[in-house]
Design a protein around this motif. Structure first.
Motif, PDB file in Angstrom:
ATOM      1  N   PRO A  79       0.803  -1.226   0.000  1.00  0.00           N
ATOM      2  CA  PRO A  79       0.000   0.000   0.000  1.00  0.00           C
ATOM      3  C   PRO A  79       0.840   1.283   0.000  1.00  0.00           C
ATOM      4  O   PRO A  79       0.457   2.270  -0.622  1.00  0.00           O
ATOM      5  CB  PRO A  79      -0.860  -0.107   1.251  1.00  0.00           C
ATOM      6  CG  PRO A  79      -0.258  -1.177   2.083  1.00  0.00           C
ATOM      7  CD  PRO A  79       0.535  -2.054   1.168  1.00  0.00           C
ATOM      8  N   LYS A  80       1.984   1.277   0.657  1.00  0.00           N
ATOM      9  CA  LYS A  80       2.827   2.480   0.669  1.00  0.00           C
ATOM     10  C   LYS A  80       3.384   2.767  -0.722  1.00  0.00           C
ATOM     11  O   LYS A  80       3.409   3.913  -1.177  1.00  0.00           O
ATOM     12  CB  LYS A  80       3.961   2.341   1.676  1.00  0.00           C
ATOM     13  CG  LYS A  80       3.494   2.465   3.110  1.00  0.00           C
ATOM     14  CD  LYS A  80       4.648   2.386   4.073  1.00  0.00           C
ATOM     15  CE  LYS A  80       4.129   2.465   5.503  1.00  0.00           C
ATOM     16  NZ  LYS A  80       5.184   2.370   6.485  1.00  0.00           N
ATOM     17  N   GLU A  81       3.819   1.709  -1.402  1.00  0.00           N
ATOM     18  CA  GLU A  81       4.332   1.878  -2.770  1.00  0.00           C
ATOM     19  C   GLU A  81       3.211   2.359  -3.694  1.00  0.00           C
ATOM     20  O   GLU A  81       3.421   3.240  -4.539  1.00  0.00           O
ATOM     21  CB  GLU A  81       4.920   0.563  -3.288  1.00  0.00           C
ATOM     22  CG  GLU A  81       5.550   0.694  -4.658  1.00  0.00           C
ATOM     23  CD  GLU A  81       6.140  -0.614  -5.177  1.00  0.00           C
ATOM     24  OE1 GLU A  81       6.589  -0.592  -6.333  1.00  0.00           O
ATOM     25  OE2 GLU A  81       6.141  -1.625  -4.464  1.00  0.00           O
ATOM     26  N   ALA A  82       2.008   1.809  -3.519  1.00  0.00           N
ATOM     27  CA  ALA A  82       0.871   2.240  -4.331  1.00  0.00           C
ATOM     28  C   ALA A  82       0.571   3.722  -4.097  1.00  0.00           C
ATOM     29  O   ALA A  82       0.354   4.484  -5.045  1.00  0.00           O
ATOM     30  CB  ALA A  82      -0.359   1.397  -4.011  1.00  0.00           C
ATOM     31  N   ALA A  83       0.577   4.140  -2.839  1.00  0.00           N
ATOM     32  CA  ALA A  83       0.300   5.543  -2.508  1.00  0.00           C
ATOM     33  C   ALA A  83       1.352   6.458  -3.137  1.00  0.00           C
ATOM     34  O   ALA A  83       1.013   7.530  -3.667  1.00  0.00           O
ATOM     35  CB  ALA A  83       0.275   5.730  -0.996  1.00  0.00           C
ATOM     36  N   MET A  84       2.605   6.041  -3.117  1.00  0.00           N
ATOM     37  CA  MET A  84       3.672   6.855  -3.714  1.00  0.00           C
ATOM     38  C   MET A  84       3.479   6.985  -5.227  1.00  0.00           C
ATOM     39  O   MET A  84       3.699   8.059  -5.792  1.00  0.00           O
ATOM     40  CB  MET A  84       5.043   6.254  -3.400  1.00  0.00           C
ATOM     41  CG  MET A  84       5.411   6.317  -1.920  1.00  0.00           C
ATOM     42  SD  MET A  84       5.396   7.986  -1.237  1.00  0.00           S
ATOM     43  CE  MET A  84       6.695   8.748  -2.166  1.00  0.00           C
ATOM     44  N   LYS A  85       3.068   5.914  -5.875  1.00  0.00           N
ATOM     45  CA  LYS A  85       2.846   5.952  -7.324  1.00  0.00           C
ATOM     46  C   LYS A  85       1.684   6.887  -7.663  1.00  0.00           C
ATOM     47  O   LYS A  85       1.738   7.625  -8.648  1.00  0.00           O
ATOM     48  CB  LYS A  85       2.591   4.554  -7.860  1.00  0.00           C
ATOM     49  CG  LYS A  85       3.749   3.601  -7.614  1.00  0.00           C
ATOM     50  CD  LYS A  85       4.184   2.986  -8.891  1.00  0.00           C
ATOM     51  CE  LYS A  85       5.330   2.029  -8.614  1.00  0.00           C
ATOM     52  NZ  LYS A  85       6.561   2.473  -9.224  1.00  0.00           N
ATOM     53  N   ILE A  86       0.640   6.854  -6.850  1.00  0.00           N
ATOM     54  CA  ILE A  86      -0.510   7.740  -7.073  1.00  0.00           C
ATOM     55  C   ILE A  86      -0.085   9.198  -6.892  1.00  0.00           C
ATOM     56  O   ILE A  86      -0.377  10.049  -7.743  1.00  0.00           O
ATOM     57  CB  ILE A  86      -1.675   7.375  -6.130  1.00  0.00           C
ATOM     58  CG1 ILE A  86      -2.235   6.002  -6.515  1.00  0.00           C
ATOM     59  CG2 ILE A  86      -2.767   8.444  -6.178  1.00  0.00           C
ATOM     60  CD1 ILE A  86      -3.197   5.413  -5.495  1.00  0.00           C
ATOM     61  N   LEU A  87       0.626   9.480  -5.806  1.00  0.00           N
ATOM     62  CA  LEU A  87       1.085  10.855  -5.565  1.00  0.00           C
ATOM     63  C   LEU A  87       2.007  11.350  -6.678  1.00  0.00           C
ATOM     64  O   LEU A  87       1.896  12.500  -7.121  1.00  0.00           O
ATOM     65  CB  LEU A  87       1.793  10.952  -4.213  1.00  0.00           C
ATOM     66  CG  LEU A  87       0.886  10.869  -2.993  1.00  0.00           C
ATOM     67  CD1 LEU A  87       1.715  10.830  -1.714  1.00  0.00           C
ATOM     68  CD2 LEU A  87      -0.083  12.034  -2.963  1.00  0.00           C
ATOM     69  N   GLU A  88       2.887  10.491  -7.139  1.00  0.00           N
ATOM     70  CA  GLU A  88       3.800  10.858  -8.228  1.00  0.00           C
ATOM     71  C   GLU A  88       3.012  11.216  -9.489  1.00  0.00           C
ATOM     72  O   GLU A  88       3.292  12.214 -10.154  1.00  0.00           O
ATOM     73  CB  GLU A  88       4.753   9.689  -8.514  1.00  0.00           C
ATOM     74  CG  GLU A  88       5.688   9.922  -9.674  1.00  0.00           C
ATOM     75  CD  GLU A  88       6.515   8.676  -9.987  1.00  0.00           C
ATOM     76  OE1 GLU A  88       6.646   8.348 -11.169  1.00  0.00           O
ATOM     77  OE2 GLU A  88       7.013   8.041  -9.039  1.00  0.00           O
ATOM     78  N   GLY A  89       2.005  10.402  -9.814  1.00  0.00           N
ATOM     79  CA  GLY A  89       1.183  10.673 -10.993  1.00  0.00           C
ATOM     80  C   GLY A  89       0.410  11.969 -10.872  1.00  0.00           C
ATOM     81  O   GLY A  89       0.295  12.736 -11.835  1.00  0.00           O
TER      82      GLY A  89
END
Length: 108
Positions: A79-89
């Motif tokens: 979930p942390k990696e997913a959140a980082m990818k969303i924020l980056e996008g």
């Protein structure tokens, strides 16, 4: 005819998983997700002149309580990696935020 004025702007995020390809026992679910993707693409064009950005978020499998019983979870991420990818996008103002990228080749 309605006249629109450009407002203060804003952001709209739409989460769509499973809209890349049909899967067994998921025909209606996938059809609805694909329709939502098409709707969001059109909506983005309608909202852009008003300063509203739209992002489509298409995650692969993310470790969570609802996915823990699935036997097959291709390219699962935390979930942390997913959140980082969303924020980056979002920070890069991307319309389509898809992760992991491996899922594109797997599902398309």
């Amino acid at each position: 005819e309605r006249t629109h004025t450009k407002g203060p702007g804003g952001d709209l995020r739409v989460l769509i998983s499973g809209a890349s390809r049909g899967l067994p026992r998921s025909a209606v679910y996938i059809a609805l997700k694909t329709a939502l993707l098409s709707f969001a693409q059109g909506f983005e064009q309608d909202l852009r002149p008003h300063g509203i950005s739209v992002s489509i978020i298409q995650p692969g499998f993310v470790e969570a309580q609802m996915t823990e019983e699935r036997v097959v979870k291709p390219f699962v991420i935390g979930p942390k990696e997913a959140a980082m990818k969303i924020l980056e996008g979002i920070e890069k103002n991307r319309f389509q935020i898809v992760f992991p990228k491996k899922q594109l080749g797997f599902l398309v």
